[in-house]
Every structure is written in structure tokens, then in C-alpha cells.
Scaffold this active site. Structure first.
Site, PDB file in Angstrom:
ATOM      1  N   ARG A  55      24.807  49.609  30.963  1.00  0.00           N
ATOM      2  CA  ARG A  55      25.639  49.024  32.022  1.00  0.00           C
ATOM      3  C   ARG A  55      24.781  48.438  33.132  1.00  0.00           C
ATOM      4  O   ARG A  55      25.171  47.505  33.819  1.00  0.00           O
ATOM      5  CB  ARG A  55      26.629  50.056  32.581  1.00  0.00           C
ATOM      6  CG  ARG A  55      27.484  49.481  33.713  1.00  0.00           C
ATOM      7  CD  ARG A  55      28.764  50.234  34.036  1.00  0.00           C
ATOM      8  NE  ARG A  55      28.612  51.664  33.991  1.00  0.00           N
ATOM      9  CZ  ARG A  55      27.883  52.387  34.836  1.00  0.00           C
ATOM     10  NH1 ARG A  55      27.205  51.802  35.817  1.00  0.00           N
ATOM     11  NH2 ARG A  55      27.811  53.687  34.712  1.00  0.00           N
ATOM     12  N   TYR A 108      39.861  27.162  38.691  1.00  0.00           N
ATOM     13  CA  TYR A 108      40.325  27.826  37.473  1.00  0.00           C
ATOM     14  C   TYR A 108      41.428  28.843  37.848  1.00  0.00           C
ATOM     15  O   TYR A 108      41.333  29.522  38.879  1.00  0.00           O
ATOM     16  CB  TYR A 108      39.125  28.542  36.832  1.00  0.00           C
ATOM     17  CG  TYR A 108      39.421  29.230  35.547  1.00  0.00           C
ATOM     18  CD1 TYR A 108      39.679  28.504  34.392  1.00  0.00           C
ATOM     19  CD2 TYR A 108      39.443  30.615  35.468  1.00  0.00           C
ATOM     20  CE1 TYR A 108      39.947  29.149  33.198  1.00  0.00           C
ATOM     21  CE2 TYR A 108      39.701  31.264  34.273  1.00  0.00           C
ATOM     22  CZ  TYR A 108      39.956  30.525  33.142  1.00  0.00           C
ATOM     23  OH  TYR A 108      40.230  31.164  31.970  1.00  0.00           O
ATOM     24  N   ASP A 180      31.033  26.889  40.876  1.00  0.00           N
ATOM     25  CA  ASP A 180      31.320  27.252  39.491  1.00  0.00           C
ATOM     26  C   ASP A 180      30.984  26.024  38.649  1.00  0.00           C
ATOM     27  O   ASP A 180      31.695  25.024  38.669  1.00  0.00           O
ATOM     28  CB  ASP A 180      32.798  27.650  39.359  1.00  0.00           C
ATOM     29  CG  ASP A 180      33.191  28.012  37.924  1.00  0.00           C
ATOM     30  OD1 ASP A 180      32.481  27.604  36.980  1.00  0.00           O
ATOM     31  OD2 ASP A 180      34.228  28.689  37.753  1.00  0.00           O
ATOM     32  N   LYS A 205      32.299  28.963  27.460  1.00  0.00           N
ATOM     33  CA  LYS A 205      32.659  27.574  27.183  1.00  0.00           C
ATOM     34  C   LYS A 205      31.475  26.834  26.538  1.00  0.00           C
ATOM     35  O   LYS A 205      30.997  27.254  25.520  1.00  0.00           O
ATOM     36  CB  LYS A 205      33.130  26.918  28.477  1.00  0.00           C
ATOM     37  CG  LYS A 205      34.141  27.767  29.263  1.00  0.00           C
ATOM     38  CD  LYS A 205      35.450  27.941  28.527  1.00  0.00           C
ATOM     39  CE  LYS A 205      36.384  28.948  29.192  1.00  0.00           C
ATOM     40  NZ  LYS A 205      36.663  28.710  30.604  1.00  0.00           N
TER      41      LYS A 205
HETATM   42  C1  LIG Z   1      36.980  29.587  31.630  1.00  0.00           C
HETATM   43  C2  LIG Z   1      36.555  29.420  33.031  1.00  0.00           C
HETATM   44  C3  LIG Z   1      36.311  30.537  33.834  1.00  0.00           C
HETATM   45  C4  LIG Z   1      36.496  31.946  33.344  1.00  0.00           C
HETATM   46  O1  LIG Z   1      35.633  32.246  32.286  1.00  0.00           O
HETATM   47  P1  LIG Z   1      35.963  33.402  31.208  1.00  0.00           P
HETATM   48  O2  LIG Z   1      34.694  33.489  30.445  1.00  0.00           O
HETATM   49  O3  LIG Z   1      37.136  32.920  30.410  1.00  0.00           O
HETATM   50  O4  LIG Z   1      36.301  34.624  31.973  1.00  0.00           O
HETATM   51  C5  LIG Z   1      35.907  30.338  35.139  1.00  0.00           C
HETATM   52  N1  LIG Z   1      35.763  29.098  35.633  1.00  0.00           N
HETATM   53  C6  LIG Z   1      35.985  27.991  34.893  1.00  0.00           C
HETATM   54  C7  LIG Z   1      35.804  26.655  35.496  1.00  0.00           C
HETATM   55  C8  LIG Z   1      36.396  28.116  33.557  1.00  0.00           C
HETATM   56  O5  LIG Z   1      36.634  27.030  32.818  1.00  0.00           O
END
Ligand SMILES: *Cc1c(COP(=O)(O)O)cnc(C)c1O
Length: 393
Positions: A55, A108, A180, A205
Site C-alpha cells: 500500500r 470529468y 488533468d 485511457k
Molecule cells: C476517465 C477520466 C478520469 C477518471 O479516470 P478513472 O481512471 O476512470 O478513474 C479523470 N479525468 C478525465 C479527464 C478522464 O477522462
């Protein structure tokens, strides 16, 4: 239940090999054995590098972190169990009760929810503002504003934030700028080069790229801030799975090739869609008709990314018919997969919005978002043409 040499259950060492594996070994071990209490002291005090408990950190996470650090021009980044874990570690690890946080108004969905529902429960006030409009963000500033969270390109309308203008504002106001960078990736922009203080990713992604690992990443320019993000992530247990890290590392090896191929195809597909009968509008940052084209060209240095949105000149019935007719394309609310996926915000990511808010964002029943994958560009254009023709006939 004995090991090969006698009565002790664990462990036998791995067989010796003078040659090394070319692939990173997968280390699912939760615990790591140290030789002595003195050695543990040295590890905890940072005099000796060594893992203790997964962890708190493990080799597969550190391999992924180092790779992403290099891509973002960062050091010591934290890999988390999802992109949202990374967003949460920043938003909950840094501000304290009484602080104020501003978020982009098209974040998001779950980031939005964290801002709207969760931070206020802990006494952190939040405001949303348009990250394309520095004056609007300036107007939202308060003396106690501590952090601004934005995405570079918004989902699904692909509006482009004024990152340079926001960085200047944040510097002036003493506010941390967190970006982000999931949609744009370090291939599109390196936020630290533009004055950001914190960079966040969902590796789920494009970076991992195969829709088989759920992971996130967060890092600050200032190491002391990264350590606070890490401390919260470890305490809250936002730990990544070694196997997901191992898969993500494998995906990241081909990230640049995949990204550039998908981006080139996205540009072709966007221009193609603009000429298809029944398509009302196409959104792609590098097209001259995009509302933020000039900013995108400057900020992203010509890299429009792999996401394209378009709007059919018709309602839900045609949207259903299009989704059915789009042979072989996954109708799935994700992005960045090796295969092209299409999503329909009105029935998925943006279903909770009021009709009026959807109209404001231009998200009609005919609006689709495409995450372009690695298919042959001509074949992909053909699939879209035929599906749109069928749907709007
Ligand atoms: C998908 C996404 C997230 C969250 O990511 P997860 O891995 O699904 O928790 C955060 N910000 C953006 C812009 C995203 O496309």
C-alpha cells in the site's frame, strides 16, 4: 506447506540467472522482508531504498511512475488505483477546511461530483468557472482560494482551456494550478512547461491504452506537495494493483506510436465527417471552424489529439439507428482504447444534466463523441459514412 529445503513455509529465492529479463517482472508481493530492525529503521528514514508494504509503494508502480515522470518532466510522481483516485488525492490531500477550490465547468463527471458533493462536506468551498475565460476564473477567486483544477480539452465539446492565461492568474493570486492531462496526454502538452503546479492523469485511457487497466497518476512540481498527495493516497488506500501497473507499463511502451496514429486518423475522420450529409457540425480542435482553433494551434502545437465530436442533424431515433449501424465500433463510454469507441453524452456521461444545461453545452440527442483508435483511416471513414447514411435515411 513446506518449502523445498525444509520446514519454513516461505520463501525460496528465485533461481539464479546471470542474464536479465527484458520485461519488468510482475511483483504481486504485499510485504517485503527486511533483514533486521536496524535495516527497517534505515528504510523508513530514507537511508536505504527498500519496499515494506505494497500500500505504501511497490516496484511495478514505481516503474510506471518513473516512465510518466519522464514524459511530464516531473520527479517522484504518485501512481494510484484509478484516475479518480489521483484527482481525489490532490483535492483531498492538499486543501483544508476553510479553503476554496475552483474547478473548470466541464470537468470529468466524477471530478465534478467530488467538487460539488464531497469537498463541501469537509468544509472546502468550491466554485465552477469556464477555464477558457480567464476573467471568469478571476471573478471566482476569493482570498481563501487555494487551488484551481482544469482539463486542457473539455469532454465532450472539446473546448480548449487558456492554460497560459490561467497559469499567469494563479501565479499572481498564489493559487495552485492543477491540470488533468488525461485527454491531451504529455504528447499533446506538458502542463509544467506552461506553469502548472500539479499534473494529474487517468492512465486508464490513452496511456495504458487497451481498456484493461484502471490507474491514475498525480505529481506536483514542488516535492513537498507531492509528498502530501502521496501521504493521503497511502492513508486512504488509493493503491494501484501491481498487475494493472504491469499492464500499463506494457501499454505505455507503444503509447507514442498509438497516440500519433490515432491523432492522424482523427484529423482525417473529422474532415471526412464534415462532408457527410446529415452531419450538422464537427468538433476537432485543429479544424479552422473550431471555436478555439487559434488557442489550440498555439497551445497544443498542432496536436489535435484523438477525440472528435460530431452532431447528427436529428434526434434520439437516429442516434439509436447510428449506434446500431456503426459496425464493429464499441458503443462504450471510455476513450483512448486501441479500438475506436463512440459515446453518446446525452444518455451516458451527461445524462444527469438538465435539458437546459445540455442545450447550453450543445449536447443534443444527435451529439456523439468519438475516441479514434488504430483502425485504417479509410476503412473507419467508410464505417461512419455508411452508419450515418443508414441512420439519417
Ligand atoms: C476517465 C477520466 C478520469 C477518471 O479516470 P478513472 O481512471 O476512470 O478513474 C479523470 N479525468 C478525465 C479527464 C478522464 O477522462
Amino acid at each position: 506447506m513446506r518449502n523445498a529445503r525444509g520446514t519454513i513455509i516461505r520463501p525460496d529465492p528465485l533461481p539464479d540467472s546471470a542474464s536479465r529479463p527484458v520485461v519488468t517482472p510482475l511483483s504481486p508481493s504485499v510485504v517485503y522482508a527486511s533483514d533486521t530492525p536496524d535495516m527497517l529503521d534505515a528504510q523508513y528514514e530514507g537511508r536505504l531504498q527498500g519496499y515494506t508494504y505494497a500500500r505504501e509503494g511497490h516496484p511495478n508502480a514505481d516503474v510506471v511512475a518513473a516512465r510518466l515522470d519522464a514524459m511530464e518532466g516531473a520527479t517522484g510522481g504518485v501512481v494510484t488505483g484509478s484516475g479518480m483516485a489521483a484527482v481525489a488525492a490532490v483535492l483531498m490531500g492538499l486543501p483544508k477546511a476553510g479553503d476554496h477550490v475552483i474547478g473548470g465547468n466541464q470537468l470529468y463527471g466524477r471530478s465534478m461530483r467530488l467538487m460539488a458533493e464531497d469537498l463541501p462536506r469537509f468544509g472546502v468551498a468550491t466554485t465552477l468557472a469556464d477555464p477558457g475565460d480567464v476573467a471568469a476564473v478571476r471573478a471566482a477567486l476569493r482570498p481563501e482560494t487555494r487551488l484551481l483544477l482544469v482539463e486542457v480539452v473539455s469532454n465532450p465539446s472539446l473546448r480548449v482551456a487558456d492554460i497560459d492565461g490561467l497559469a499567469a492568474l494563479c501565479r499572481e493570486a498564489g493559487v495552485l494550478l492543477a491540470v488533468d492531462n488525461t485527454f491531451t496526454t504529455p504528447r499533446g502538452i506538458r502542463p509544467f512547461d506552461h506553469g502548472a503546479d500539479i499534473v494529474i492523469h487517468s492512465l486508464t485511457k490513452l496511456l495504458a491504452g487497451h481498456s484493461d487497466a484502471t490507474l491514475g497518476y498525480a505529481v506536483a512540481r514542488e516535492p513537498a506537495l507531492t509528498e502530501r498527495i502521496r501521504a493521503f493516497a497511502v492513508t486512504a488506500g488509493l493503491t494501484p494493483s501491481p498487475f494493472d501497473c504491469w499492464l500499463a507499463e506494457r501499454g505505455m511502451l507503444s503509447f507514442e506510436l498509438r497516440h500519433d496514429r490515432a491523432q492522424a486518423t482523427a484529423a482525417v475522420l473529422a474532415d471526412h465527417l464534415a462532408g457527410v450529409a446529415g452531419v450538422k457540425r464537427v468538433l476537432y480542435p485543429m479544424r479552422a471552424d473550431h471555436p478555439d482553433h487559434a488557442r489550440a494551434a498555439a497551445l497544443l502545437a498542432g496536436r489535435g489529439g484523438n477525440m472528435v465530436s460530431f452532431e447528427l442533424d436529428s434526434g434520439r431515433a437516429a442516434a439509436n439507428a447510428f449506434a446500431r449501424a456503426a459496425e464493429g465500433l464499441s458503443f462504450a463510454p471510455t476513450l483512448g482504447d486501441v479500438g475506436t469507441t463512440i459515446s453518446h453524452p446525452a444518455s451516458s456521461s451527461h445524462r444527469a444534466l438538465s435539458d437546459a444545461d445540455r442545450v447550453t453545452l450543445g449536447l443534443s440527442e444527435g451529439f456523439f463523441r468519438i475516441s479514434v483508435g488504430l483502425e485504417d483511416p479509410d476503412a473507419l471513414c467508410g464505417v461512419f459514412s455508411r452508419a450515418i447514411e443508414t441512420a439519417t435515411a
